[in-house]
Design a protein around this motif. Structure first.
Motif, PDB file in Angstrom:
ATOM      1  N   SER A  24     -11.481  18.921  -8.477  1.00  0.00           N
ATOM      2  CA  SER A  24     -12.664  18.778  -7.749  1.00  0.00           C
ATOM      3  C   SER A  24     -13.496  18.108  -7.219  1.00  0.00           C
ATOM      4  O   SER A  24     -12.383  18.195  -5.847  1.00  0.00           O
ATOM      5  CB  SER A  24     -13.273  17.341  -8.973  1.00  0.00           C
ATOM      6  OG  SER A  24     -12.764  15.325  -8.581  1.00  0.00           O
ATOM      7  N   VAL A  25     -14.396  18.622  -6.354  1.00  0.00           N
ATOM      8  CA  VAL A  25     -14.932  18.769  -5.058  1.00  0.00           C
ATOM      9  C   VAL A  25     -14.368  16.996  -4.610  1.00  0.00           C
ATOM     10  O   VAL A  25     -14.416  17.161  -3.812  1.00  0.00           O
ATOM     11  CB  VAL A  25     -16.481  18.599  -4.744  1.00  0.00           C
ATOM     12  CG1 VAL A  25     -16.740  18.163  -3.552  1.00  0.00           C
ATOM     13  CG2 VAL A  25     -16.658  20.537  -5.076  1.00  0.00           C
ATOM     14  N   ALA A  26     -14.931  16.172  -5.139  1.00  0.00           N
ATOM     15  CA  ALA A  26     -14.330  15.323  -5.028  1.00  0.00           C
ATOM     16  C   ALA A  26     -13.112  14.442  -4.375  1.00  0.00           C
ATOM     17  O   ALA A  26     -12.407  13.879  -3.115  1.00  0.00           O
ATOM     18  CB  ALA A  26     -14.629  13.961  -6.524  1.00  0.00           C
ATOM     19  N   LYS A  27     -12.289  14.805  -5.489  1.00  0.00           N
ATOM     20  CA  LYS A  27     -10.566  15.319  -4.856  1.00  0.00           C
ATOM     21  C   LYS A  27     -10.343  15.941  -3.560  1.00  0.00           C
ATOM     22  O   LYS A  27      -9.639  14.802  -3.044  1.00  0.00           O
ATOM     23  CB  LYS A  27     -10.003  15.197  -6.315  1.00  0.00           C
ATOM     24  CG  LYS A  27      -9.977  14.518  -7.519  1.00  0.00           C
ATOM     25  CD  LYS A  27      -9.044  13.201  -7.467  1.00  0.00           C
ATOM     26  CE  LYS A  27      -9.129  12.845  -8.524  1.00  0.00           C
ATOM     27  NZ  LYS A  27      -8.549  11.328  -8.802  1.00  0.00           N
ATOM     28  N   ARG A  28     -10.990  17.118  -3.430  1.00  0.00           N
ATOM     29  CA  ARG A  28     -10.695  17.543  -2.614  1.00  0.00           C
ATOM     30  C   ARG A  28     -11.217  16.972  -0.885  1.00  0.00           C
ATOM     31  O   ARG A  28     -10.244  17.050   0.207  1.00  0.00           O
ATOM     32  CB  ARG A  28     -11.038  18.611  -2.640  1.00  0.00           C
ATOM     33  CG  ARG A  28     -10.508  19.797  -3.430  1.00  0.00           C
ATOM     34  CD  ARG A  28     -10.686  21.230  -2.868  1.00  0.00           C
ATOM     35  NE  ARG A  28     -12.384  21.769  -3.330  1.00  0.00           N
ATOM     36  CZ  ARG A  28     -13.147  21.872  -4.532  1.00  0.00           C
ATOM     37  NH1 ARG A  28     -11.575  22.387  -5.440  1.00  0.00           N
ATOM     38  NH2 ARG A  28     -14.371  22.068  -4.842  1.00  0.00           N
ATOM     39  N   LYS A  54      -4.050   0.514   5.493  1.00  0.00           N
ATOM     40  CA  LYS A  54      -4.760  -0.148   3.869  1.00  0.00           C
ATOM     41  C   LYS A  54      -5.787   1.088   3.948  1.00  0.00           C
ATOM     42  O   LYS A  54      -6.030   0.917   2.440  1.00  0.00           O
ATOM     43  CB  LYS A  54      -5.292  -1.304   4.874  1.00  0.00           C
ATOM     44  CG  LYS A  54      -5.798  -1.840   3.254  1.00  0.00           C
ATOM     45  CD  LYS A  54      -4.552  -2.598   2.183  1.00  0.00           C
ATOM     46  CE  LYS A  54      -4.614  -3.423   1.415  1.00  0.00           C
ATOM     47  NZ  LYS A  54      -4.166  -3.597   0.641  1.00  0.00           N
ATOM     48  N   ARG A  55      -6.343   1.594   4.550  1.00  0.00           N
ATOM     49  CA  ARG A  55      -7.355   2.547   3.909  1.00  0.00           C
ATOM     50  C   ARG A  55      -6.593   3.602   3.703  1.00  0.00           C
ATOM     51  O   ARG A  55      -7.175   4.555   2.232  1.00  0.00           O
ATOM     52  CB  ARG A  55      -8.248   3.120   4.805  1.00  0.00           C
ATOM     53  CG  ARG A  55      -9.877   2.214   5.948  1.00  0.00           C
ATOM     54  CD  ARG A  55     -10.369   2.180   7.305  1.00  0.00           C
ATOM     55  NE  ARG A  55     -11.021   3.513   6.366  1.00  0.00           N
ATOM     56  CZ  ARG A  55     -11.631   3.930   7.188  1.00  0.00           C
ATOM     57  NH1 ARG A  55     -11.774   3.827   8.489  1.00  0.00           N
ATOM     58  NH2 ARG A  55     -12.369   5.636   7.104  1.00  0.00           N
ATOM     59  N   ILE A  56      -5.698   4.282   4.297  1.00  0.00           N
ATOM     60  CA  ILE A  56      -5.026   5.673   3.359  1.00  0.00           C
ATOM     61  C   ILE A  56      -3.971   4.987   2.312  1.00  0.00           C
ATOM     62  O   ILE A  56      -4.586   6.010   0.665  1.00  0.00           O
ATOM     63  CB  ILE A  56      -3.708   6.317   4.526  1.00  0.00           C
ATOM     64  CG1 ILE A  56      -4.491   6.520   5.114  1.00  0.00           C
ATOM     65  CG2 ILE A  56      -2.724   6.864   3.688  1.00  0.00           C
ATOM     66  CD1 ILE A  56      -3.638   6.120   6.925  1.00  0.00           C
ATOM     67  N   ASP A  57      -4.135   3.644   2.209  1.00  0.00           N
ATOM     68  CA  ASP A  57      -2.904   3.360   0.726  1.00  0.00           C
ATOM     69  C   ASP A  57      -4.086   3.281  -0.307  1.00  0.00           C
ATOM     70  O   ASP A  57      -4.020   3.968  -1.365  1.00  0.00           O
ATOM     71  CB  ASP A  57      -2.692   2.038   0.922  1.00  0.00           C
ATOM     72  CG  ASP A  57      -1.123   2.019   1.411  1.00  0.00           C
ATOM     73  OD1 ASP A  57      -0.711   3.505   2.122  1.00  0.00           O
ATOM     74  OD2 ASP A  57      -0.915   0.676   1.907  1.00  0.00           O
ATOM     75  N   GLU A  62      -6.472   6.019  -5.462  1.00  0.00           N
ATOM     76  CA  GLU A  62      -7.607   6.654  -6.238  1.00  0.00           C
ATOM     77  C   GLU A  62      -7.260   8.450  -6.337  1.00  0.00           C
ATOM     78  O   GLU A  62      -7.521   8.288  -7.333  1.00  0.00           O
ATOM     79  CB  GLU A  62      -9.016   6.568  -5.273  1.00  0.00           C
ATOM     80  CG  GLU A  62     -10.383   7.286  -5.359  1.00  0.00           C
ATOM     81  CD  GLU A  62     -11.258   6.877  -4.684  1.00  0.00           C
ATOM     82  OE1 GLU A  62     -12.784   8.005  -4.741  1.00  0.00           O
ATOM     83  OE2 GLU A  62     -11.446   6.502  -4.156  1.00  0.00           O
ATOM     84  N   LEU A  63      -6.523   9.381  -5.291  1.00  0.00           N
ATOM     85  CA  LEU A  63      -6.822  10.018  -5.271  1.00  0.00           C
ATOM     86  C   LEU A  63      -5.499  10.570  -6.447  1.00  0.00           C
ATOM     87  O   LEU A  63      -5.585  11.077  -7.785  1.00  0.00           O
ATOM     88  CB  LEU A  63      -6.145  10.861  -4.439  1.00  0.00           C
ATOM     89  CG  LEU A  63      -5.638  12.395  -4.919  1.00  0.00           C
ATOM     90  CD1 LEU A  63      -6.381  13.180  -4.343  1.00  0.00           C
ATOM     91  CD2 LEU A  63      -4.433  12.383  -3.144  1.00  0.00           C
ATOM     92  N   TYR A  64      -4.606   9.444  -7.122  1.00  0.00           N
ATOM     93  CA  TYR A  64      -3.663   9.537  -8.014  1.00  0.00           C
ATOM     94  C   TYR A  64      -4.570   8.364  -9.540  1.00  0.00           C
ATOM     95  O   TYR A  64      -3.849   8.227 -10.453  1.00  0.00           O
ATOM     96  CB  TYR A  64      -2.347   8.595  -7.914  1.00  0.00           C
ATOM     97  CG  TYR A  64      -1.180  10.005  -6.630  1.00  0.00           C
ATOM     98  CD1 TYR A  64      -0.214  10.372  -8.305  1.00  0.00           C
ATOM     99  CD2 TYR A  64      -1.437   9.795  -5.024  1.00  0.00           C
ATOM    100  CE1 TYR A  64       0.125  11.379  -7.519  1.00  0.00           C
ATOM    101  CE2 TYR A  64      -0.674  10.925  -5.731  1.00  0.00           C
ATOM    102  CZ  TYR A  64       0.573  11.104  -6.081  1.00  0.00           C
ATOM    103  OH  TYR A  64       1.784  12.240  -5.084  1.00  0.00           O
ATOM    104  N   ASN A  65      -5.104   7.819  -9.283  1.00  0.00           N
ATOM    105  CA  ASN A  65      -6.069   7.375 -10.250  1.00  0.00           C
ATOM    106  C   ASN A  65      -5.697   6.131 -11.263  1.00  0.00           C
ATOM    107  O   ASN A  65      -4.952   5.758 -12.013  1.00  0.00           O
ATOM    108  CB  ASN A  65      -6.489   8.535 -11.324  1.00  0.00           C
ATOM    109  CG  ASN A  65      -7.481   9.134 -10.954  1.00  0.00           C
ATOM    110  OD1 ASN A  65      -8.032   9.136 -10.275  1.00  0.00           O
ATOM    111  ND2 ASN A  65      -7.257  10.382 -11.385  1.00  0.00           N
ATOM    112  N   LEU A  66      -4.638   5.427  -9.869  1.00  0.00           N
ATOM    113  CA  LEU A  66      -4.102   4.323  -9.968  1.00  0.00           C
ATOM    114  C   LEU A  66      -5.331   2.588 -10.416  1.00  0.00           C
ATOM    115  O   LEU A  66      -6.089   2.995 -10.276  1.00  0.00           O
ATOM    116  CB  LEU A  66      -3.293   3.869  -8.977  1.00  0.00           C
ATOM    117  CG  LEU A  66      -2.634   4.366  -8.085  1.00  0.00           C
ATOM    118  CD1 LEU A  66      -1.123   3.611  -7.529  1.00  0.00           C
ATOM    119  CD2 LEU A  66      -1.493   4.482  -9.676  1.00  0.00           C
TER     120      LEU A  66
END
Length: 76
Positions: A24-28, A54-57, A62-66
């Motif tokens: 999705s646009v949000a994920k991109r 920490k921000r990258i983590d 979020e990208l992997y929907n953990l």
């Protein structure tokens, strides 16, 4: 006693890798945010590096929907 971790292609071939083009646009946007954070991290001082990591983590989680349990397991 003291070793090192080495990533071999055989170990990482099976890891799911989200494609920013199929998301999705949000994920991109999240992928672009991660890229910018990594660039900042590469150029950062030691004091700023932990905050950026920490921000990258958090972005990757979020990208992997953990979920919260998975994040806790990974100390995120």
């Amino acid at each position: 006693k003291h070793g090192f971790a080495m990533l071999e292609p055989t170990y990482i071939k099976g890891l799911p890798t989200p494609s920013p083009y199929q998301e999705s646009v949000a994920k991109r946007k999240l992928v672009l945010d991660i890229i910018q954070l990594v660039k900042k991290r590469i150029l950062s001082s030691k004091n700023d590096s932990l905050v950026l990591e920490k921000r990258i983590d958090n972005c990757v989680a979020e990208l992997y929907n953990l979920n919260s349990v998975e994040k806790s397991f990974l100390n995120i």
